[in-house]
Each structure stands twice: as C-alpha cells, then as structure tokens.
Design a protein around this motif. Structure first.
Motif, PDB file in Angstrom:
ATOM      1  N   MET A   1       0.825  -1.209   0.000  1.00  0.00           N
ATOM      2  CA  MET A   1       0.000   0.000   0.000  1.00  0.00           C
ATOM      3  C   MET A   1       0.863   1.265   0.000  1.00  0.00           C
ATOM      4  O   MET A   1       0.539   2.261  -0.630  1.00  0.00           O
ATOM      5  CB  MET A   1      -0.912  -0.010   1.225  1.00  0.00           C
ATOM      6  CG  MET A   1      -1.907   1.149   1.265  1.00  0.00           C
ATOM      7  SD  MET A   1      -3.057   1.153  -0.140  1.00  0.00           S
ATOM      8  CE  MET A   1      -4.022  -0.296   0.248  1.00  0.00           C
ATOM      9  N   ASN A   2       2.002   1.194   0.722  1.00  0.00           N
ATOM     10  CA  ASN A   2       2.889   2.345   0.766  1.00  0.00           C
ATOM     11  C   ASN A   2       3.484   2.633  -0.598  1.00  0.00           C
ATOM     12  O   ASN A   2       3.623   3.801  -1.000  1.00  0.00           O
ATOM     13  CB  ASN A   2       3.998   2.102   1.789  1.00  0.00           C
ATOM     14  CG  ASN A   2       4.857   3.332   2.017  1.00  0.00           C
ATOM     15  OD1 ASN A   2       4.346   4.420   2.251  1.00  0.00           O
ATOM     16  ND2 ASN A   2       6.162   3.159   1.913  1.00  0.00           N
ATOM     17  N   HIS A   3       3.815   1.568  -1.337  1.00  0.00           N
ATOM     18  CA  HIS A   3       4.363   1.739  -2.683  1.00  0.00           C
ATOM     19  C   HIS A   3       3.323   2.368  -3.623  1.00  0.00           C
ATOM     20  O   HIS A   3       3.667   3.219  -4.449  1.00  0.00           O
ATOM     21  CB  HIS A   3       4.828   0.392  -3.241  1.00  0.00           C
ATOM     22  CG  HIS A   3       6.065  -0.123  -2.585  1.00  0.00           C
ATOM     23  ND1 HIS A   3       6.435  -1.440  -2.630  1.00  0.00           N
ATOM     24  CD2 HIS A   3       7.018   0.508  -1.857  1.00  0.00           C
ATOM     25  CE1 HIS A   3       7.571  -1.610  -1.976  1.00  0.00           C
ATOM     26  NE2 HIS A   3       7.945  -0.439  -1.495  1.00  0.00           N
ATOM     27  N   ILE A   4       2.078   1.936  -3.490  1.00  0.00           N
ATOM     28  CA  ILE A   4       1.019   2.512  -4.311  1.00  0.00           C
ATOM     29  C   ILE A   4       0.895   3.999  -4.045  1.00  0.00           C
ATOM     30  O   ILE A   4       0.775   4.816  -4.970  1.00  0.00           O
ATOM     31  CB  ILE A   4      -0.320   1.795  -4.041  1.00  0.00           C
ATOM     32  CG1 ILE A   4      -0.255   0.336  -4.495  1.00  0.00           C
ATOM     33  CG2 ILE A   4      -1.466   2.517  -4.752  1.00  0.00           C
ATOM     34  CD1 ILE A   4      -1.505  -0.462  -4.177  1.00  0.00           C
ATOM     35  N   ARG A   5       0.931   4.367  -2.776  1.00  0.00           N
ATOM     36  CA  ARG A   5       0.801   5.774  -2.406  1.00  0.00           C
ATOM     37  C   ARG A   5       1.964   6.601  -2.959  1.00  0.00           C
ATOM     38  O   ARG A   5       1.765   7.725  -3.440  1.00  0.00           O
ATOM     39  CB  ARG A   5       0.724   5.906  -0.885  1.00  0.00           C
ATOM     40  CG  ARG A   5       0.451   7.325  -0.405  1.00  0.00           C
ATOM     41  CD  ARG A   5       0.123   7.402   1.072  1.00  0.00           C
ATOM     42  NE  ARG A   5       1.244   6.932   1.893  1.00  0.00           N
ATOM     43  CZ  ARG A   5       1.263   5.793   2.557  1.00  0.00           C
ATOM     44  NH1 ARG A   5       0.217   4.967   2.493  1.00  0.00           N
ATOM     45  NH2 ARG A   5       2.318   5.438   3.278  1.00  0.00           N
ATOM     46  N   LEU A   6       3.172   6.050  -2.906  1.00  0.00           N
ATOM     47  CA  LEU A   6       4.339   6.781  -3.404  1.00  0.00           C
ATOM     48  C   LEU A   6       4.271   6.972  -4.924  1.00  0.00           C
ATOM     49  O   LEU A   6       4.575   8.059  -5.439  1.00  0.00           O
ATOM     50  CB  LEU A   6       5.619   6.030  -3.023  1.00  0.00           C
ATOM     51  CG  LEU A   6       5.965   6.018  -1.525  1.00  0.00           C
ATOM     52  CD1 LEU A   6       7.171   5.128  -1.274  1.00  0.00           C
ATOM     53  CD2 LEU A   6       6.227   7.433  -1.026  1.00  0.00           C
ATOM     54  N   VAL A   7       3.889   5.911  -5.645  1.00  0.00           N
ATOM     55  CA  VAL A   7       3.766   6.014  -7.101  1.00  0.00           C
ATOM     56  C   VAL A   7       2.664   7.004  -7.465  1.00  0.00           C
ATOM     57  O   VAL A   7       2.821   7.825  -8.387  1.00  0.00           O
ATOM     58  CB  VAL A   7       3.484   4.629  -7.719  1.00  0.00           C
ATOM     59  CG1 VAL A   7       3.195   4.764  -9.213  1.00  0.00           C
ATOM     60  CG2 VAL A   7       4.667   3.697  -7.504  1.00  0.00           C
ATOM     61  N   ALA A   8       1.551   6.957  -6.745  1.00  0.00           N
ATOM     62  CA  ALA A   8       0.442   7.876  -7.024  1.00  0.00           C
ATOM     63  C   ALA A   8       0.850   9.325  -6.773  1.00  0.00           C
ATOM     64  O   ALA A   8       0.534  10.211  -7.580  1.00  0.00           O
ATOM     65  CB  ALA A   8      -0.763   7.506  -6.163  1.00  0.00           C
ATOM     66  N   ALA A   9       1.549   9.574  -5.668  1.00  0.00           N
ATOM     67  CA  ALA A   9       1.986  10.942  -5.357  1.00  0.00           C
ATOM     68  C   ALA A   9       2.957  11.455  -6.421  1.00  0.00           C
ATOM     69  O   ALA A   9       2.885  12.616  -6.844  1.00  0.00           O
ATOM     70  CB  ALA A   9       2.647  10.970  -3.979  1.00  0.00           C
ATOM     71  N   ARG A  10       3.856  10.587  -6.869  1.00  0.00           N
ATOM     72  CA  ARG A  10       4.797  10.971  -7.928  1.00  0.00           C
ATOM     73  C   ARG A  10       4.057  11.278  -9.218  1.00  0.00           C
ATOM     74  O   ARG A  10       4.376  12.253  -9.911  1.00  0.00           O
ATOM     75  CB  ARG A  10       5.792   9.828  -8.140  1.00  0.00           C
ATOM     76  CG  ARG A  10       6.775  10.030  -9.288  1.00  0.00           C
ATOM     77  CD  ARG A  10       7.775   8.887  -9.316  1.00  0.00           C
ATOM     78  NE  ARG A  10       8.678   8.994 -10.449  1.00  0.00           N
ATOM     79  CZ  ARG A  10       8.450   8.440 -11.641  1.00  0.00           C
ATOM     80  NH1 ARG A  10       7.314   7.739 -11.832  1.00  0.00           N
ATOM     81  NH2 ARG A  10       9.317   8.579 -12.630  1.00  0.00           N
ATOM     82  N   GLU A  11       3.047  10.476  -9.533  1.00  0.00           N
ATOM     83  CA  GLU A  11       2.274  10.687 -10.759  1.00  0.00           C
ATOM     84  C   GLU A  11       1.485  11.989 -10.702  1.00  0.00           C
ATOM     85  O   GLU A  11       1.365  12.697 -11.698  1.00  0.00           O
ATOM     86  CB  GLU A  11       1.334   9.512 -10.984  1.00  0.00           C
ATOM     87  CG  GLU A  11       0.640   9.521 -12.335  1.00  0.00           C
ATOM     88  CD  GLU A  11       1.607   9.463 -13.494  1.00  0.00           C
ATOM     89  OE1 GLU A  11       1.331  10.093 -14.537  1.00  0.00           O
ATOM     90  OE2 GLU A  11       2.651   8.784 -13.365  1.00  0.00           O
ATOM     91  N   ILE A  12       0.949  12.313  -9.532  1.00  0.00           N
ATOM     92  CA  ILE A  12       0.199  13.565  -9.383  1.00  0.00           C
ATOM     93  C   ILE A  12       1.115  14.763  -9.598  1.00  0.00           C
ATOM     94  O   ILE A  12       0.752  15.722 -10.292  1.00  0.00           O
ATOM     95  CB  ILE A  12      -0.469  13.625  -7.988  1.00  0.00           C
ATOM     96  CG1 ILE A  12      -1.559  12.556  -7.883  1.00  0.00           C
ATOM     97  CG2 ILE A  12      -1.057  15.013  -7.728  1.00  0.00           C
ATOM     98  CD1 ILE A  12      -2.095  12.392  -6.473  1.00  0.00           C
ATOM     99  N   ARG A  13       2.318  14.710  -9.002  1.00  0.00           N
ATOM    100  CA  ARG A  13       3.269  15.807  -9.186  1.00  0.00           C
ATOM    101  C   ARG A  13       3.640  15.974 -10.655  1.00  0.00           C
ATOM    102  O   ARG A  13       3.661  17.098 -11.188  1.00  0.00           O
ATOM    103  CB  ARG A  13       4.531  15.560  -8.344  1.00  0.00           C
ATOM    104  CG  ARG A  13       4.341  15.727  -6.857  1.00  0.00           C
ATOM    105  CD  ARG A  13       5.688  15.808  -6.159  1.00  0.00           C
ATOM    106  NE  ARG A  13       6.507  14.624  -6.402  1.00  0.00           N
ATOM    107  CZ  ARG A  13       6.498  13.532  -5.642  1.00  0.00           C
ATOM    108  NH1 ARG A  13       5.704  13.477  -4.583  1.00  0.00           N
ATOM    109  NH2 ARG A  13       7.273  12.505  -5.927  1.00  0.00           N
TER     110      ARG A  13
END
Length: 273
Positions: A1-13
């Motif tokens: 779940m932490n990896h998903i959150r990190l990838v999502a945050a990077r994609e949003i930026r």
C-alpha cells in the motif's frame, strides 16, 4: 500500500506539471462555459438539445484526453528510463499500475472539476445554471467515462513501445469507440437475423465504455425514448431504483478486467527483461 501511495503521489506531481494537463483544463472549461451560455437562452429540464450537446462534447473530448495522458504516462517512463530506475526498487507491478491509475485519476479529476466548476460558477452568477439533478448526472457521466477510459489508457500504455505508438493507438481507439461506433454497429446489426439484434446490441454496448456511459446518462436524464426499441431493455434496467448501483458495479468490473489485463502484460514484459 505504501508503494502505491508513493507512485500515485509521484504521478500527481508529474501530471500537474504537464502542460498537456493545463491545455486540457482550458479547453474543457471554455467549452463547458460556452454551452452554459447557450443554455441561458432557454433550457428545458431533463434531456434537451443543450444537454445532448454537452454529452457529446464530453464524449468527444474526455476519452481522448484520458487516453493520451494515461498512455503517455506509461510510455514516457519507458522512453525516459523512469521505469528502469523504479524497477531497481522492491516495487511490484500491481503496485506500480495501481499507483499510476490512482495518480492519473486525481489529475483527470482536477481537469473535470475545473471544467464543471467554471461552468457552475458562471451559471450561478448568471442565474441560468442547469438543475442540480441534471448537473449531477452530467458529472457522474463524465467521471464514469473517465475512469473506464483511464483503464483502457493503462492497457494502451502497456502495449505501446513509445509515445508515437501510444498516440496512434489512442487516436485510433478513440475514433472507433466514439466516432465510428454508430455506423459500425448499424453495419453489423444489418447482417444479423432480426431475433439476434437485441442480444447483439446488449453485448456490443457492454464492450464500449463510451456507448455504455452515454446510454446511462441519456436514460437518466429522461431521454430514453430517443434511443429506439432495440434499447428497450437498457431503458428498463437503468430506470430501476437499483439501476445506478448496477451500472456502477458493472463499470468497476470493466475497469478491473482491463486494468488487470494491463497489469498482466506489464508483468510479462518485466519478466522477459
């Protein structure tokens, strides 16, 4: 779940820094406000010429925006070396695809809400906005359309090797599903026996997220009578109290299947490399 959150945050930026996103925001907002000005000249509650035009506007613009942004995000990682870097970390394919999907969903939500928000503010200021129920239906139509085409964009981005391939496949897919669907459907149905027409319409409509979303919006706005007798079962199904829930459930299954296929193909490519 932490990896998903990190990838999502990077994609949003990355997505919010993408000039394409701001171009789409401007285009979407301008056309939404133009249609609202047309609506100010005389609006009929429910399904009307103005709401039909707005449905078509969303149907033409939003899938193409979604396919391009989504597929370019994945192919850009391949071309720029971003995936090679990420693959050195303990990042699973499912977490990567899910994070990409969530991050791009947020970016697309910004585009949609900016367009609808600008139209809503202008309508409130002029006192000529759509009725709340109509506004909510149009917004729900846009969101479901975006979510289904974003899953399709993940599949396109997985299959394409570079941005040019992604652009070609995205435009071809958009043209077939949105522009050429009606004449292709008529041609196919014309070759079938009469008793096969209604089952064929049901099956083919379920395969096309653009047509499925459009039917749901038109029927929800009270325009089911314009669809013809072949869609009688669809009208009855969507008009039921459970119609919206069933539509949402079907859309989630559709998204899960297509995104799962994209995840499978990406994992196969990863193993080969």
């Amino acid at each position: 779940m932490n990896h998903i959150r990190l990838v999502a945050a990077r994609e949003i930026r990355m997505g919010l820094r993408n000039p394409w996103a701001y171009s789409f925001i401007g285009i979407f907002a301008v056309f939404m406000m133009i249609l609202l000005l047309v609506n100010a000249q005389g609006y009929v509650a429910g399904y009307s010429g103005v709401t039909g035009t707005m449905l078509n506007l969303v149907l033409y613009l939003l899938p193409l925006m979604t396919l391009m942004l989504g597929s370019f995000s994945l192919t850009g990682e391949k071309e720029d070396g971003g995936w090679e870097l990420l693959s050195t970390y303990p990042l699973g394919t499912t977490a990567y695809i899910a994070g990409k999907y969530i991050g791009l969903t947020v970016v697309m939500l910004v585009i949609i809400f900016c367009g609808f928000g600008a139209a809503g503010v202008l309508g409130y200021a002029m006192g000529t906005g759509f009725q709340l129920q109509t506004y909510i239906t149009l917004l729900g139509f846009s969101l479901s359309l975006m979510l289904m085409f974003l899953a399709l964009a993940m599949l396109v981005g997985t299959m394409a090797r570079n941005r040019w391939q992604a652009l070609t496949i995205s435009v071809a897919l958009w043209f077939f599903l949105v522009i050429a669907w009606a004449p292709a459907l008529i041609a196919v149905l014309g070759m079938l026996p009469y008793t096969w027409i209604k089952p064929a319409v049901t099956m083919l409509t379920a395969l096309n997220p653009a047509e499925l979303s459009r039917l749901f919006a038109v029927i929800s706005l009270g325009g089911g009578s314009v669809l013809g007798p072949e869609y009688y079962d669809w009208v009855q199904w969507i008009r039921r109290p459970s119609g919206t829930i069933a539509y949402a459930a079907f859309a989630l299954v559709w998204i899960g299947f297509v995104a799962g296929l994209a995840n499978y193909l990406w994992e196969r490519r990863r193993v080969r490399e």
